[in-house]
Write an enzyme that holds these catalytic residues in place. Structure first.
Site, PDB file in Angstrom:
ATOM      1  N   CYS A 342       0.695  -1.158   0.056  1.00  0.00           N
ATOM      2  CA  CYS A 342      -0.074  -0.181  -0.099  1.00  0.00           C
ATOM      3  C   CYS A 342       0.838   1.361   0.087  1.00  0.00           C
ATOM      4  O   CYS A 342       1.262   1.632   1.076  1.00  0.00           O
ATOM      5  CB  CYS A 342      -0.784  -0.087   1.125  1.00  0.00           C
ATOM      6  SG  CYS A 342      -2.122   1.593   1.277  1.00  0.00           S
ATOM      7  N   CYS A 345      -0.441   3.986   2.284  1.00  0.00           N
ATOM      8  CA  CYS A 345      -0.245   3.955   3.944  1.00  0.00           C
ATOM      9  C   CYS A 345       1.298   4.035   4.080  1.00  0.00           C
ATOM     10  O   CYS A 345       1.732   4.811   5.012  1.00  0.00           O
ATOM     11  CB  CYS A 345      -0.698   2.509   4.163  1.00  0.00           C
ATOM     12  SG  CYS A 345      -2.640   2.264   3.772  1.00  0.00           S
ATOM     13  N   ASP A 346       2.025   3.207   3.567  1.00  0.00           N
ATOM     14  CA  ASP A 346       3.613   3.070   4.027  1.00  0.00           C
ATOM     15  C   ASP A 346       4.345   4.123   3.138  1.00  0.00           C
ATOM     16  O   ASP A 346       5.516   4.151   3.816  1.00  0.00           O
ATOM     17  CB  ASP A 346       3.912   1.717   3.669  1.00  0.00           C
ATOM     18  CG  ASP A 346       2.943   0.642   4.480  1.00  0.00           C
ATOM     19  OD1 ASP A 346       2.531   1.046   5.509  1.00  0.00           O
ATOM     20  OD2 ASP A 346       2.639  -0.502   3.951  1.00  0.00           O
TER      21      ASP A 346
END
Length: 523
Positions: A342, A345-346
């Site tokens: 992701c 997200c990361d």
């Protein structure tokens, strides 16, 4: 800190509070502490029930603050500014401490209050992570309900030394009593299931005792939700057994192509799906993973991993799909230690660093474009001889100076020690192996259907998709399927939802025809 519009919204929200709220801020002389103090003053000014106290000589992370009822000290703590996606987590914490009831079933609240033990949770987040708030909000609620539970949200950008020391390379990452507890999105029910195993056994017994359904839907994504609504509207006994309601939508950031909704986010859309289903008489059984399908003449059985089983006159399978792995050495070993799926997200955890994106389709090229604005350098690797993404995305990618693209390249290994330090790929034209030094690998090579539990029972394609006809009927009478798990050619949210509605209508038609009285022969 907050603009006039946000202040007005905050004031409106806090009017729902009925009890005093005490915020205790742990500060130092840093710029981050100054920004936090500015935010908390805005919060305190928004309601006469909020009292702000400053502390500079305590042992808490700085800057951080806790939200408590007066005379209590176990309320949720925020280390770093809870802005971006986490601003909602702050508002909910304020409201729940202030007496506003959470939207959680009483049985779940009773389970939280009955937990026996001391639990200290630490959640590392990034403010761009759309999965993090679900975990933060779940743990905050637990801390508010049970004085033996404490929780701290830690914004990774503010506490980078901690992130490095604890080797946090994916968010959300949760530690419990100093030991890593879990990574990725977790619902309140999932967290409780991990720390209260007796609760899982109780739920399995409850499920096993249920009467047969007319329609049982396995999977709670867009297809499953639509099927549930359409089935329930027919007035038949409807159940949904899902591993996590919302499915893959929960891992989707922006949704801009669901007709009538200009723009939304995956978790918000998933929440709306569940709310819509709950408006009807549908028995939702969450955290239930299907293990086996057992066809029968009158009733079809679905066996669950929990040990329970459910029976129904008809079944709709909508278990969706999951990220496809590249299955090379290092992928599994370094998952969440540099290997990620992701970018939204990361990505912030790799600020200024070198990363690779594997995959040249739309998702891979979009990930490379997004990451290029955050990281130091992106290497995109595509197995095919050319990128497969839309032309407009390819033009944007080529305009970026910190991106290298290698096509006709096969990833053979992800290397590392305790975390990723490189990637090896083969130049398919020459056969030469080449290594790229980097600190993160984002895998974006598509999806694989969740049908492992169905092999040998229903007809599947060589890719594992369920073969269905125009009504969603599978090769097994009474068993229907819908969405990404099937042979439907385009894997889109709106198509999955329509597919679910179609399968529900197909199942209802099946029930009518199989329950019709047998015509008596005339003499």
């Amino acid at each position: 800190m907050l603009d006039a519009s946000t202040k007005a919204q905050l004031k409106s929200y806090l009017e729902r509070a009925t009890q005093p709220i005490e915020i205790v801020a742990s500060l130092d002389d840093s710029k981050a502490s100054g920004e936090m103090l500015s935010l908390l003053k805005d919060v305190a000014e928004a309601s006469p029930l909020v009292k702000l106290t400053e502390s500079r000589d305590d042992n808490h992370r700085k800057p951080s603050f806790s939200v408590n009822r007066p005379s209590e000290n176990h309320g949720p703590r925020f280390a770093g500014l809870p802005m971006g996606h986490e601003f909602t987590s702050l508002i909910l914490a304020l409201l729940q401490v202030g007496g506003y009831p959470p939207k959680v079933e009483q049985a779940v609240l009773d389970q939280i209050r009955a937990l026996d033990g001391d639990f200290e949770f630490e959640i590392y987040v990034s403010l761009t992570c759309h999965n993090c708030p679900d975990v933060v909000q779940a743990l905050n609620l637990m801390a508010i309900q049970n004085p033996r539970i404490r929780t701290t949200m830690i914004e990774g950008g503010t506490f980078q030394d901690e992130v490095k020391e604890r080797q946090v390379m994916a968010v959300p990452t949760v530690f419990l009593n100093g030991t890593e507890f879990g990574q990725g999105r977790m619902s309140l029910e999932e967290i409780l299931a991990k720390i209260d195993t007796s609760g899982v056994e109780r739920e399995a017994k409850k499920i096993a005792a249920k009467d047969p359904f007319d329609v049982l839907i396995v999977g709670g994504g867009p297809a499953g939700a639509a099927a549930a609504v359409y089935a329930a509207r027919k007035g038949i006994r409807t159940g949904v057994a899902s591993e996590r309601f919302g499915g893959q939508v929960l891992d989707t950031l922006g949704i801009e192509n669901f007709i009538s909704i200009k723009e939304t986010e995956g978790p918000k859309f998933a929440h709306a799906l569940e709310e819509h289903v709950r408006d009807y008489d549908v028995d939702i059984m969450n955290l239930q993973r299907a293990k086996a399908l057992v066809p029968g003449k009158d009733l079809i059985e679905v066996q669950l991993e929990s040990g329970a089983s459910l029976k129904s006159k008809s079944i709709i399978i909508s278990t969706g799909a999951r990220w496809r792995n590249i299955n090379v050495p290092g992928e599994h070993e370094f998952k969440n230690k540099g290997v990620a799926y992701c970018p939204h997200c990361d990505g912030p955890l790799f600020k200024g660093k070198r990363v690779a994106v594997i995959g040249g389709g739309n998702s891979g090229v979009e990930a490379a474009i997004d990451l290029a604005g955050i990281v130091g350098h992106v290497t995109l690797i595509e197995f095919d001889t050319a990128l497969r993404a839309d032309a407009v995305l390819q033009r944007k990618l080529k305009s970026l100076k910190n991106v290298d693209v290698f096509t006709n390249a096969q990833t053979t290994e992800i290397t590392g020690d305790q975390k990723v330090n490189g990637l090896v790929y083969k130049d398919c034209a020459t056969g030469e192996l080449k290594k790229v030094e980097l600190e993160g690998v984002f895998i974006q090579i598509g999806l694989v259907p969740n049908t492992d539990w169905l092999k040998g029972v229903v007809e599947l394609t060589k890719h594992g998709e369920i073969v269905v006809d125009a009504r969603g009927q599978t090769s097994v009478p009474g068993v229907f399927a819908a969405g990404d798990v099937t042979t439907v050619p385009f894997k889109q949210i709106i198509i999955a939802a329509g597919d679910g509605a179609k399968a529900a209508l197909g199942a209802f038609d099946h029930l009518i025809r199989t329950s019709a009285p047998v015509e008596q022969a005339t003499v």
